[in-house]
Structures are given as structure tokens and as C-alpha cells.
Design a protein around this motif. Structure first.
Motif, PDB file in Angstrom:
ATOM      1  N   ILE A 109       9.265   0.990   8.008  1.00 42.57           N
ATOM      2  CA  ILE A 109       9.000   2.366   9.391  1.00 42.57           C
ATOM      3  C   ILE A 109       8.834   3.602   9.040  1.00 42.57           C
ATOM      4  CG2 ILE A 109      10.048   2.872  11.371  1.00 42.57           C
ATOM      5  CD1 ILE A 109      10.278  -0.256  12.051  1.00 42.57           C
ATOM      6  N   LYS A 110      10.813   3.976   8.379  1.00 41.81           N
ATOM      7  CA  LYS A 110      10.612   5.382   7.994  1.00 41.81           C
ATOM      8  C   LYS A 110       9.795   6.163   6.812  1.00 41.81           C
ATOM      9  CE  LYS A 110      14.410   7.856   6.057  1.00 41.81           C
ATOM     10  NZ  LYS A 110      15.957   8.606   5.550  1.00 41.81           N
ATOM     11  N   GLY A 111       9.139   4.754   5.820  1.00 35.13           N
ATOM     12  CA  GLY A 111       8.361   5.317   4.490  1.00 35.13           C
ATOM     13  C   GLY A 111       6.874   5.847   5.852  1.00 35.13           C
ATOM     14  N   ALA A 112       6.684   4.958   6.701  1.00 36.83           N
ATOM     15  CA  ALA A 112       5.051   4.878   6.933  1.00 36.83           C
ATOM     16  C   ALA A 112       5.411   6.072   8.208  1.00 36.83           C
ATOM     17  CB  ALA A 112       4.787   3.782   7.765  1.00 36.83           C
ATOM     18  N   SER A 113       6.241   6.458   8.793  1.00 32.63           N
ATOM     19  CA  SER A 113       6.066   7.731   9.429  1.00 32.63           C
ATOM     20  C   SER A 113       6.621   8.959   8.534  1.00 32.63           C
ATOM     21  CB  SER A 113       7.570   7.140  10.507  1.00 32.63           C
ATOM     22  OG  SER A 113       7.763   8.531  11.191  1.00 32.63           O
TER      23      SER A 113
ATOM     24  N   THR B 216       4.581   9.385   5.931  1.00 31.73           N
ATOM     25  CA  THR B 216       3.065   9.478   5.370  1.00 31.73           C
ATOM     26  C   THR B 216       2.103  10.097   6.562  1.00 31.73           C
ATOM     27  OG1 THR B 216       3.569   7.469   3.889  1.00 31.73           O
ATOM     28  CG2 THR B 216       1.326   8.359   4.165  1.00 31.73           C
ATOM     29  N   HIS B 217       2.408   9.077   7.856  1.00 33.96           N
ATOM     30  CA  HIS B 217       1.940   9.870   8.653  1.00 33.96           C
ATOM     31  C   HIS B 217       2.210  10.671   9.438  1.00 33.96           C
ATOM     32  CE1 HIS B 217      -1.395   6.161   7.369  1.00 33.96           C
ATOM     33  NE2 HIS B 217      -0.420   5.641   7.677  1.00 33.96           N
ATOM     34  N   GLN B 218       3.352  11.253   9.496  1.00 37.77           N
ATOM     35  CA  GLN B 218       3.770  12.424  10.460  1.00 37.77           C
ATOM     36  C   GLN B 218       3.744  11.896  11.621  1.00 37.77           C
ATOM     37  OE1 GLN B 218       1.247  15.191   9.495  1.00 37.77           O
ATOM     38  NE2 GLN B 218       2.625  16.093   7.850  1.00 37.77           N
TER      39      GLN B 218
ATOM     40  N   GLU C  95       0.913  -0.996   0.012  1.00 37.96           N
ATOM     41  CA  GLU C  95       0.090   0.203   0.165  1.00 37.96           C
ATOM     42  C   GLU C  95       0.351   1.066   0.213  1.00 37.96           C
ATOM     43  OE1 GLU C  95      -2.356  -0.052   3.615  1.00 37.96           O
ATOM     44  OE2 GLU C  95      -3.725  -1.768   2.622  1.00 37.96           O
ATOM     45  N   LEU C  96       1.624   0.860   0.886  1.00 41.69           N
ATOM     46  CA  LEU C  96       2.973   2.442   0.382  1.00 41.69           C
ATOM     47  C   LEU C  96       4.043   2.579  -0.451  1.00 41.69           C
ATOM     48  CD1 LEU C  96       3.475   2.400   4.595  1.00 41.69           C
ATOM     49  CD2 LEU C  96       2.565   4.459   3.652  1.00 41.69           C
ATOM     50  N   GLY C  97       3.794   1.280  -1.089  1.00 37.90           N
ATOM     51  CA  GLY C  97       5.022   1.917  -2.378  1.00 37.90           C
ATOM     52  C   GLY C  97       6.072   1.275  -1.751  1.00 37.90           C
TER      53      GLY C  97
END
Length: 457
Positions: free
Chosen positions: A337-341, A343-345, A272-274
Motif C-alpha cells: 500500500i505504501k509503495g503504491a501510494s 507511485t500514484h501520489q 508490477e510495482l516491484g
């Protein structure tokens, strides 16, 4: 210090004893009264009952606690978490009280709950790793949420968590429900490392003809050096076990692998986050394939048994390949984790995340210092990179299955060698007019660059 705990199953009971031992006064509740009685009995036998109060309902729990309250939930993920939260609202919790979901909940549920209960109480999340033994004597604890609520209890959880070189393996890793996301990725890495170890065992056992005990000796030797890790150590021990007929224990175990969902969530969220985490995804699919005969598509997916070939593997090269593949499993997880962080701030601190994994958890390993050095360090591992190429090629040529090993080599090769993406993008534009980007940065279509026969199109 007063803390309440709801849910006295295996994890809840052991965490409760750990917290009491560290000096926390605990108010505990479980809908099964026998669970509370068992916990009280254990506390008495260890001389700690004076710091434990078992209550018969959540209303009594709320009344016993001084505001602002801190209440931990160790109940099964899903609807039960919401049911307990709603009961606590009815029991009188207030806006400044903090309710912490410590189960294996989906982080998306945590985000929704934080919004749902924002005017009722402060909702936070904490991932806990280490199993029953870790919960009792010191787990890895990945917390998240606003600083305010954690400030009053953080010093106590730093004591209850495992420690490594004097540093606690408890940390508030970021905001919102990032604690559960970090724990989810922790489990995804766990899947990859377990499968990778199993693949190396398969290569040595079937590919080279070694016995389980001989493979155990190799793993044990590796564990005495830089590759020391919990998973490699227990694998060595498992492979050394035999029954009273001197049959290897591993040969007596059914080949179907179970899963509880966090590995699947890791794969789904990465897609989902690519963000590419092929080693982690391959490990999830490897488990699914062991259960293929139980699916409705079994007849379409089951093929005739094929012969495999012996291979001549150099153990030093295999060790180097395993080393790099292990490091890359962690790096893929951290990238997710870095990408999700972002995206979600969430503002997740990766250094704090790694610190929580240093002890107490399933993926603890001495080489996490190398993981922390990042891509720059991995780029220097030329010998290990060449070994991964060679071993992955030899492994595939054996005819055996190596999903994580092969995926890891493909991951590294894709990021370090010329890509074939230009042809795929041209194909997309050819039939769908999605557009292409040239080396000069121009956005156009194939038809802008060359005349294409309409009959071919």
C-alpha cells in the motif's frame, strides 16, 4: 441526511438497512423490482420504512435527491458500473454530485473512471469488508477521493461502520482510487492468513496425527490470548463441527478452493510495482494448485502421490512461528500500500488504514496494535524468529506443502541475512552485459574486473 443506493443484492440490502437504522434517509433502486420490495418489507418489519424510498428508475432517484447528491453503487464490478454511471449522467447528475463505487472493482478502473467522469460528477471509491453480517451491523469502510465530497457524508458513514474502542472503522484513507487498492490488499492479506491457518492445521492434523477437534482446541486456546482474530476463531469453530455420523465436517468438503480475483490482483500489482509480498503471492498460487486437475496442463502437472512423515512439533514454538508469520503478512500488505501510494501520489494514511481493519472486517485481529508498531517491533521478536525458522524447517521435512509458511520464512531471511543477489547480477552481466555495481559504487562490467575467456562466453 439523504443518500441514494443503487444495487440491492445481499450487500446492498444489508448496508441499506444499516444506514436507515443509523438515521439516514435512503433512496434506493435496483433493476430487479423484487429486490426493492424485499428491502421495503424488511424495513417495515423493523419499523424503519419511513426513512426508505424505493424508486423505479434512476431518473426518479436523481429528482428526489437534493443537490449536491451522494449516490452509492453496490453493483457487480466491470461494465455494469460504467453503465450505471452513464445512466446517471443522462438522468441529470451534476459536477458537485458524488458517485461512490462500493463494489470490488479493480482500482485501475477507478482511476480511469475518475478521469472519464471528471466533468460530469465526482467519482469516488470505497472498499467494504465484513460480508452481509458486517454490512448490516457495521462493516470496515475504506473510502477514497477528494475531501470535499466526503465531508458532507463522512459523519454518517462513521456511524454506519463498525467501531473499535469508540473509534469508527470508516476512514478516507487517501486520494483517487486508493480505497479500492487498500481493499484489494486487505483481501490479499486475507488470502495469506487463511492459507497460513490451513497450513498450521495440516501440520497438526497430518504431521502430528491430531484430530480436527484437537486442532480446534489448540486454535481456541490461541484465540483466547494475543492471537485473537476473526479468521482463527471461525477456523476453530469449523474444525469442531461434525455431521450426525460424528464425521468431521472438514473431511467432507472438496479440496478445491475458489477465488474471486482480488487476491490475484494483489499479486499482479505487487509484481508490477516491484514490491515483494511473497506470502500473499504464495497464498494465491496455493489456491490455483488445488484446481490444477481442471486445467489444460493437468497431465503435465499431476504427479504420483508421495508418502509424508510425522513430525514432533512443540506447540509453544508453533504458536510463536504462527504469530510472526501473521504479523509479516500484514506488514507485506502495508508495504505494498505504501509503495503504491508513493507511485500514484495517493497520500494514503497507514494508521487510518489499520483503524478501518480493527473491527467489522475479515482480517480484524487483536494483534493489529503490534502490526502498527512496524518493523522495529518485529526486529525485537527474536524468539518468534527462531521458532519460525525451526517450524518451517520441520514442516518442509514432513513432505507436506507449506507455501505461505515457507515463503514467509524466506521473506524474513532474505531481508535479515546475507543475500545471494551478487551472483545473480553477475550472471545477468555475463550473458547480457546488464552491468554490475561494486561495493565502492562503481558501475561497470565483469570484463572490466577480470578477463573472461571468449570461448566460455
Amino acid at each position: 441526511m439523504q443518500v441514494a443506493l443503487v444495487g440491492l443484492g445481499v450487500m446492498g440490502k444489508n448496508l441499506a438497512l444499516n444506514m436507515i437504522e443509523k438515521g439516514i434517509t435512503l433512496v434506493a433502486y435496483d433493476k430487479n423490482p423484487h429486490a426493492g420490495e424485499e428491502l421495503l418489507s424488511c424495513a417495515k418489519s423493523q419499523g424503519m420504512a419511513d426513512r426508505l424510498h424505493i424508486v423505479s428508475d434512476l431518473g426518479d432517484m436523481v429528482r428526489r435527491l437534493e443537490a449536491p447528491r451522494s449516490i452509492l453503487l453496490l453493483v457487480p464490478a466491470g461494465e455494469l458500473v460504467d453503465a450505471v454511471c452513464n445512466e446517471l449522467v443522462e438522468a441529470g447528475v451534476q459536477c458537485n454530485d458524488m458517485i461512490v463505487d462500493c463494489g470490488n472493482s479493480n482500482y485501475k478502473d477507478g482511476i480511469n473512471r475518475k478521469l472519464k467522469y471528471q466533468n460530469k460528477f465526482e467519482f469516488a471509491t470505497m472498499g467494504i469488508s465484513g460480508g452481509a453480517e458486517g454490512a448490516r451491523h457495521g462493516p470496515a469502510m475504506m473510502a477514497s477521493g477528494s475531501e470535499g465530497g466526503w465531508e458532507r457524508i463522512e459523519p454518517w458513514f462513521e456511524k454506519a461502520a463498525a467501531s473499535y474502542n469508540g473509534e469508527s472503522c470508516f476512514a478516507r484513507v487517501g486520494q483517487s482510487a486508493s480505497g479500492h487498492f487498500v481493499k484489494m490488499v486487505h483481501n490479499g492479506i486475507e488470502y495469506a492468513l487463511m492459507q497460513l491457518i490451513a497450513e498450521v492445521y495440516q501440520l497438526l492434523r497430518i504431521g502430528t496425527g491430531r484430530s480436527p477437534k484437537e486442532v480446534a482446541d489448540i486454535f481456541n486456546e490461541w484465540s483466547e490470548g494475543q492471537l485473537n482474530s476473526y479468521l482463527l476463531s471461525i477456523s476453530s469453530h469449523i474444525l469442531s463441527l461434525e455431521n450426525n455420523k460424528q464425521e468431521p465436517l472438514v473431511d467432507l468438503i472438496d479440496n478445491k478452493v475458489g477465488a474471486k480475483g482480488t487476491g490475484l490482483w494483489t499479486a499482479q500489482n505487487a509484481l508490477e510495482l516491484g514490491i515483494a509480498v511473497p506470502s500473499l503471492v504464495a497464498a494465491v498460487q496455493a489456491r490455483h494448485l488445488t484446481n490444477v486437475c481442471d486445467t489444460t496442463a493437468a497431465q503435465e502437472m499431476t504427479y504420483a502421490t508421495k508418502a509424508t512423515s510425522k513430525v514432533d512439533i512443540e506447540l509453544d514454538e508453533l504458536k510463536d512461528a504462527f504469530t510472526l508469520a501473521s504479523l509479516l503478512a500484514y506488514r507485506q500488505g502495508l508495504a505494498l500500500i505504501k509503495g503504491a501510494s508513493r507511485t500514484h501520489q495517493w497520500k494514503v494514511d497507514l494508521s487510518k488504514t489499520l483503524q478501518t481493519w480493527r473491527a467489522g472486517c475479515i482480517i480484524r485481529a487483536d494483534y493489529l496494535d503490534s502490526v502498527a508498531q512496524g518493523v522495529e517491533f518485529i526486529d525485537t521478536l527474536e524468539k518468534e524468529s527462531n521458532a519460525l525458522r525451526k517450524v518451517a524447517g520441520q514442516a518442509v521435512m514432513s513432505g507436506l506443502a507449506f507455501p505461505v509458511l515457507a515463503s514467509t520464512q524466506t521473506y524474513l531471511a532474505t531481508l535479515t541475512t546475507p543475500s545471494n543477489g551478487h551472483l545473480v547480477q553477475a550472471q545477468r552481466d555475463y550473458f547480457g552485459e546488464h552491468g554490475i555495481k561494486t561495493h565502492s559504487g562503481e558501475i561497470c562490467h565483469l570484463t572490466d574486473l577480470v578477463e573472461i575467456d571468449a570461448k566460455v562466453r
